[in-house]
Design a protein around this motif. Structure first.
Motif, PDB file in Angstrom:
ATOM      1  N   SER A 157       1.358  -1.369  -0.348  1.00 49.68           N
ATOM      2  CA  SER A 157      -0.224  -0.029   0.194  1.00 49.68           C
ATOM      3  C   SER A 157       0.850   1.479  -0.104  1.00 49.68           C
ATOM      4  N   ALA A 158       0.383   2.372  -0.016  1.00 50.53           N
ATOM      5  CA  ALA A 158       0.959   3.590  -0.603  1.00 50.53           C
ATOM      6  C   ALA A 158       1.781   3.722   1.099  1.00 50.53           C
ATOM      7  N   ALA A 159       1.389   3.715   2.234  1.00 49.92           N
ATOM      8  CA  ALA A 159       2.152   3.170   3.522  1.00 49.92           C
ATOM      9  C   ALA A 159       2.713   2.164   3.709  1.00 49.92           C
ATOM     10  N   SER A 160       3.292   0.979   2.930  1.00 49.01           N
ATOM     11  CA  SER A 160       4.045   0.094   2.516  1.00 49.01           C
ATOM     12  C   SER A 160       6.273   1.010   3.364  1.00 49.01           C
ATOM     13  N   SER A 161       6.817   0.127   4.063  1.00 54.74           N
ATOM     14  CA  SER A 161       7.539   0.909   5.060  1.00 54.74           C
ATOM     15  C   SER A 161       8.995   0.281   3.541  1.00 54.74           C
ATOM     16  N   SER A 162       8.878  -0.898   3.136  1.00 50.58           N
ATOM     17  CA  SER A 162      10.118  -0.837   2.782  1.00 50.58           C
ATOM     18  C   SER A 162       9.556   0.192   1.199  1.00 50.58           C
ATOM     19  N   LYS A 163      11.229   0.107  -0.031  1.00 50.50           N
ATOM     20  CA  LYS A 163      10.876   1.196  -1.190  1.00 50.50           C
ATOM     21  C   LYS A 163      10.564   0.179  -2.471  1.00 50.50           C
ATOM     22  N   GLU A 164      10.877  -1.566  -1.998  1.00 46.70           N
ATOM     23  CA  GLU A 164      10.692  -2.565  -2.290  1.00 46.70           C
ATOM     24  C   GLU A 164       9.269  -2.691  -2.956  1.00 46.70           C
ATOM     25  N   ASP A 165       8.609  -2.807  -1.444  1.00 45.81           N
ATOM     26  CA  ASP A 165       7.172  -2.750  -1.761  1.00 45.81           C
ATOM     27  C   ASP A 165       6.294  -1.703  -1.790  1.00 45.81           C
ATOM     28  N   GLY A 183      -1.819  -7.914 -15.101  1.00 43.02           N
ATOM     29  CA  GLY A 183      -1.263  -8.687 -15.135  1.00 43.02           C
ATOM     30  C   GLY A 183      -0.291  -9.813 -14.910  1.00 43.02           C
ATOM     31  N   GLY A 184      -0.248 -10.969 -14.086  1.00 37.08           N
ATOM     32  CA  GLY A 184       0.101 -11.486 -14.937  1.00 37.08           C
ATOM     33  C   GLY A 184       2.230 -11.294 -14.639  1.00 37.08           C
ATOM     34  N   ASN A 185       2.626 -10.373 -14.200  1.00 37.83           N
ATOM     35  CA  ASN A 185       3.939 -10.027 -13.975  1.00 37.83           C
ATOM     36  C   ASN A 185       4.032  -9.968 -12.686  1.00 37.83           C
ATOM     37  N   PHE A 186       3.786  -9.635 -11.626  1.00 36.57           N
ATOM     38  CA  PHE A 186       4.944  -9.461 -10.465  1.00 36.57           C
ATOM     39  C   PHE A 186       3.953 -10.089  -9.133  1.00 36.57           C
ATOM     40  N   GLY A 187       3.351 -11.721  -9.295  1.00 36.00           N
ATOM     41  CA  GLY A 187       2.891 -12.316  -8.601  1.00 36.00           C
ATOM     42  C   GLY A 187       1.890 -12.579  -8.652  1.00 36.00           C
ATOM     43  N   VAL A 188       1.261 -13.350  -7.749  1.00 37.06           N
ATOM     44  CA  VAL A 188      -0.459 -14.121  -7.861  1.00 37.06           C
ATOM     45  C   VAL A 188      -0.616 -12.880  -6.546  1.00 37.06           C
ATOM     46  N   VAL A 189      -1.925 -11.929  -7.014  1.00 37.93           N
ATOM     47  CA  VAL A 189      -3.368 -10.959  -6.646  1.00 37.93           C
ATOM     48  C   VAL A 189      -3.832 -12.030  -5.897  1.00 37.93           C
ATOM     49  N   ILE A 190      -3.942 -11.697  -4.076  1.00 35.15           N
ATOM     50  CA  ILE A 190      -4.288 -12.565  -3.767  1.00 35.15           C
ATOM     51  C   ILE A 190      -6.042 -11.957  -3.048  1.00 35.15           C
ATOM     52  N   ALA A 191      -6.118 -10.432  -3.058  1.00 37.34           N
ATOM     53  CA  ALA A 191      -7.392  -9.500  -1.883  1.00 37.34           C
ATOM     54  C   ALA A 191      -7.121  -8.267  -3.123  1.00 37.34           C
ATOM     55  N   PHE A 192      -7.617  -7.421  -2.578  1.00 42.55           N
ATOM     56  CA  PHE A 192      -7.435  -6.104  -2.931  1.00 42.55           C
ATOM     57  C   PHE A 192      -8.661  -5.577  -2.295  1.00 42.55           C
ATOM     58  N   CYS A 236      10.805  -2.178 -15.261  1.00 39.55           N
ATOM     59  CA  CYS A 236      11.566  -3.355 -15.810  1.00 39.55           C
ATOM     60  C   CYS A 236      12.600  -3.537 -15.000  1.00 39.55           C
ATOM     61  N   GLU A 237      13.284  -2.509 -13.704  1.00 44.08           N
ATOM     62  CA  GLU A 237      13.301  -2.102 -12.594  1.00 44.08           C
ATOM     63  C   GLU A 237      13.008  -3.169 -11.667  1.00 44.08           C
ATOM     64  N   VAL A 238      11.605  -2.511 -11.270  1.00 45.94           N
ATOM     65  CA  VAL A 238      10.948  -3.398 -10.417  1.00 45.94           C
ATOM     66  C   VAL A 238      10.707  -4.802 -10.706  1.00 45.94           C
ATOM     67  N   LYS A 239      10.698  -5.206 -11.920  1.00 44.51           N
ATOM     68  CA  LYS A 239      10.299  -6.653 -12.533  1.00 44.51           C
ATOM     69  C   LYS A 239      12.013  -7.298 -12.326  1.00 44.51           C
ATOM     70  N   LYS A 240      12.993  -6.902 -12.075  1.00 42.81           N
ATOM     71  CA  LYS A 240      14.572  -7.032 -11.920  1.00 42.81           C
ATOM     72  C   LYS A 240      14.973  -7.201 -10.540  1.00 42.81           C
ATOM     73  N   GLN A 241      13.666  -6.514  -9.434  1.00 42.02           N
ATOM     74  CA  GLN A 241      14.067  -6.351  -7.960  1.00 42.02           C
ATOM     75  C   GLN A 241      12.856  -7.899  -7.301  1.00 42.02           C
ATOM     76  N   CYS A 242      11.625  -7.857  -8.053  1.00 43.10           N
ATOM     77  CA  CYS A 242      10.993  -8.626  -7.585  1.00 43.10           C
ATOM     78  C   CYS A 242      11.273  -9.937  -8.049  1.00 43.10           C
ATOM     79  N   ASP A 243      11.004 -10.344  -9.463  1.00 40.46           N
ATOM     80  CA  ASP A 243      11.150 -11.683 -10.009  1.00 40.46           C
ATOM     81  C   ASP A 243      12.540 -11.713 -10.685  1.00 40.46           C
ATOM     82  N   PRO A 244      13.953 -11.979 -10.107  1.00 38.32           N
ATOM     83  CA  PRO A 244      15.011 -11.948 -10.453  1.00 38.32           C
ATOM     84  C   PRO A 244      15.208 -12.780 -11.780  1.00 38.32           C
ATOM     85  N   THR A 245      14.563 -14.222 -11.904  1.00 38.52           N
ATOM     86  CA  THR A 245      14.812 -15.146 -12.178  1.00 38.52           C
ATOM     87  C   THR A 245      14.188 -15.348 -13.699  1.00 38.52           C
ATOM     88  N   ASN A 246      12.226 -13.798 -13.619  1.00 38.74           N
ATOM     89  CA  ASN A 246      12.173 -14.028 -14.086  1.00 38.74           C
ATOM     90  C   ASN A 246      11.101 -14.871 -14.428  1.00 38.74           C
TER      91      ASN A 246
END
Ligand SMILES: Cc1cc2nc3c(=O)[nH]c(=O)nc-3n(C[C@H](O)[C@H](O)[C@H](O)COP(=O)(O)OP(=O)(O)OC[C@H]3O[C@@H](n4cnc5c(N)ncnc54)[C@H](O)[C@@H]3O)c2cc1C
Length: 626
Positions: A311-319, A331-340, A577-587
């Protein structure tokens, strides 16, 4: 004697000039002269009167005149015959041209048939699009044991439904479908796919235009079983699990009796994840922004198997970066979303003025010219969407005809809305259907019109430049629609602007904040052999708008779109692309047009249609661009 007089001359009619040459006393064309110019029997009979007069009777001068008259007759017969010759030569030319065209037709038919055969989905299915993953029964049994939800294999009950999506052109057979019931199921399925180095895609509403929610031979994680929702009356928010469709949320919220609405989809069967992760353009976006502008938090399982709340209140830069990327990065790029967690809104009035006005397509240019100017002054509470395609003739329901429609949605008092839309009611129209109803009711009533419903489709899109429907665009649209090879095809546009444009372009991953309109084309057909013609037409249609577009919409994902990275994401692509590399380094989360993929369709003619049959790409571990 007029050779063309009814019932007297030859059956074959010649142009008037020939008639003049043949008259008077011209030979019948049924009795042309021989090679030496002698007239055949009936012709000689006709002219023998003159010759006889010449031989037998009268003075010398009379005979001379008569002989001259005879010769004039011969001349005129010869002229006529030259005319016949030239007409025959002309007809031979026509014949040979026709034969040539028949040859061209048959060559084209042959080419179409061979292209259709080459790209027949059935044939393609036999080809390994990418690696096909086989799982041992032992592995699958072990996974089944770990899951709360069912595991479906080809042939299991429910497998066909789980792998059937809105676009019937997509026919893929994953090796296994996991119907997630819990977050733990999601983590298990993800880990299983990783352990087996298998393809892995997530399916929710199943409306991906290109079928990117499915894959061939790998693991499909089906989220449609996770439909929990919790309404928070105090904050006017809704926490919704990802298997919900918009209709689930509309019905649920209507039952709260609060009148609160989400910034949701016009189509009730669209899933909330695909819609929101790509941005989400709604009928009320001019009033309340995009769907992602109303996203408070996202629960997601990231590629490392961790469950995170962003969320906008997340503490880490990554989040924070990931929260940014999930709002428009598709969709389909950064993980499996469970809920909004979604911010809801109370519309200005309980009911809105909604409906549709249909006009004959013949006035499309004039109407679009007017609309383009007029709509710029519309308040943000008013959105006027558009439609072009076949309409049913109420008098003869089997008969369709091309039409253009305008769909007003006014978030406010009906009387004020009627005043606002009065100018578009004055145009010559076919029908006017206006209602006062809640927006969810309208969406449930009207939203299925543009569904593909199992037929085959190829979808294109364009965000129009600020000039919108300039005179060229206003001409291109009806011109192409008139030439649609299939009567099922349609185009629509969303009316953007208003609150969408209040958010800076780099505040979320959604780039196209300044576009006044979002155009979408759905080429829809029924049979495999119709595909090539329909795709060619749709591709050319999109190409014709190239100079008038600022980009395309990732939610109307188009495997044949060249330079899709920039067209979908503009300058935000580098950060994605930067975010993708950070969160999904193995693609691990990858598909043909995933962030970081260097896939580019060929624009050579004839089009290479193979990307339409691929959803997954065996990219190198990380795409070159990322
Ligand atoms: C009739 C119709 C009308 C539409 N109208 C609009 C409109 O008005 N405005 C608009 O913005 N869009 C509209 N769309 C487009 C729609 O938003 C997209 O097609 C959207 O991707 C569909 O989402 P889905 O969940 O139904 O599809 P899916 O095919 O299930 O998913 C779409 C993509 O998201 C991925 N995905 C699915 N679930 C998850 C998850 N839980 N976590 C991560 N990734 C996931 C999939 O892998 C796939 O790549 C419309 C589509 C249709 C068919």
């Amino acid at each position: 004697m007029d050779a063309l007089a009814p019932g007297r001359g030859p059956d074959v009619r010649f142009p008037r000039d020939h008639a003049k040459i043949a008259s008077p006393g011209a030979p019948s064309s049924r009795h042309p002269p021989d090679a030496r110019g002698r007239a055949h029997k009936k012709t000689i009979d006709t002219h023998s009167t003159s010759w006889y007069s010449c031989q037998q009777g009268g003075s010398r001068s009379t005979r001379l005149i008569s002989a001259q008259a005879f010769l004039r007759g011969v001349d005129s017969a010869q002229a006529f015959l030259r005319g016949v010759d030239s007409a025959q030569a002309f007809l031979r030319g026509v014949d040979s041209a026709q034969a040539h065209l028949r040859g061209v037709d048959s060559a084209q038919a042959h080419l179409r048939a061979s292209i259709a055969e080459q790209w027949s989905p059935r044939r393609f299915e036999e080809l390994p699009t990418t690696r096909s993953f086989m799982f041992t029964q032992k592995d699958l049994d072990k996974l089944r044991h770990e899951l709360t939800g069912p595991l479906l294999q080809p042939g299991s009950t429910g497998y066909a439904a789980a792998t059937t999506i809105d676009n019937g052109r997509i026919r893929l057979q994953p090796g296994v479908v996991v119907l997630a019931a819990t977050t733990r199921d999601v983590v298990c399925a993800l880990r299983f796919a990783k352990e087996h180095d298998a393809k892995f895609t997530v399916r929710s509403g199943g409306h991906s235009a290109a079928g990117y929610c499915l894959n061939e031979g790998g693991v499909v994680l089906d989220m449609t079983g996770m439909r929990g929702k919790t309404f928070n009356a105090r904050n006017g928010t809704l926490h919704a699990q990802i298997g919900n469709t918009w209709s689930d949320l509309y019905v649920y919220l209507t039952n709260t009796g609060t009148g609160l609405i989400p910034v949701g989809g016009g189509c009730p069967t669209v899933g909330i994840p695909g819609f929101m992760l790509g941005g989400g353009v709604s009928f009320v976006s001019r009033s309340y922004g995009l769907s992602v502008d109303n996203l408070i938090s996202i629960d997601i399982v990231t590629p490392d198997g961790e469950v995170r709340r962003l969320s906008a209140a997340s503490s880490s830069k990554e989040d924070l970066d990931l929260f940014w990327a999930c709002r428009g990065g598709c969709g389909g790029n950064f993980g499996v979303v469970i809920a909004f967690e979604i911010q809801l809104h109370k519309p200005h009035t309980d009911k809105m003025l909604v409906g549709q006005i249909r006009y004959p397509i013949e006035i499309a240019e004039e109407l679009l010219g007017f609309y383009n100017e007029w709509i710029q002054k519309a308040p943000r509470e008013l959105a006027v969407y558009g439609y072009m395609g076949n309409a049913v003739n109420p008098a003869q329901p089997q008969q369709g005809f091309k039409s253009i429609g305008l769909t007003p949605i006014f978030n406010g008092d009906t009387a004020q809305g009627m005043d606002l839309i009065a100018p578009i009611l004055r145009f010559k129209n076919i029908s006017i259907s206006l209602y006062e109803m809640t927006l969810p009711d309208f969406e449930l009533m009207n939203g299925s019109v543009t569904l593909v419903k199992g037929r085959q489709a190829y979808i294109r899109s364009a965000f129009l430049r600020p000039e919108g429907f300039n005179p060229q665009v206003a001409k291109i649209l009806p011109d192409f629609m008139r030439r649609a090879p299939s009567a099922d095809s349609l185009m629509v546009w969303s009316h953007c602007g208003g609150k969408i444009g209040d958010v800076p372009r780099d505040e979320t991953a959604f780039w196209h904040r300044e576009a006044p309109f979002l155009w979408e084309l759905k080429a829809i057909w029924k049979n495999d052999y119709e595909m090539v013609d329909n795709v060619d037409w749709a591709y050319a249609f999109g190409d014709a708008l190239e100079d008038h577009m600022s980009g395309a919409y990732a939610n109307y994902i188009d495997p044949l779109l060249h330079d899709w990275q920039t067209k979908y994401y503009g300058d935000n692509y580098a950060k994605l692309c930067e975010v993708k590399k950070q969160c999904d380094p193995t693609n691990f989360f990858r598909f043909q047009q995933s962030i970081g993929s260097d896939f580019q369709p060929s624009t050579n003619q004839p089009l290479d249609l193979s990307p339409l049959f691929r959803t997954y790409a065996d990219q190198p571990r990380m795409g070159a661009r990322a």
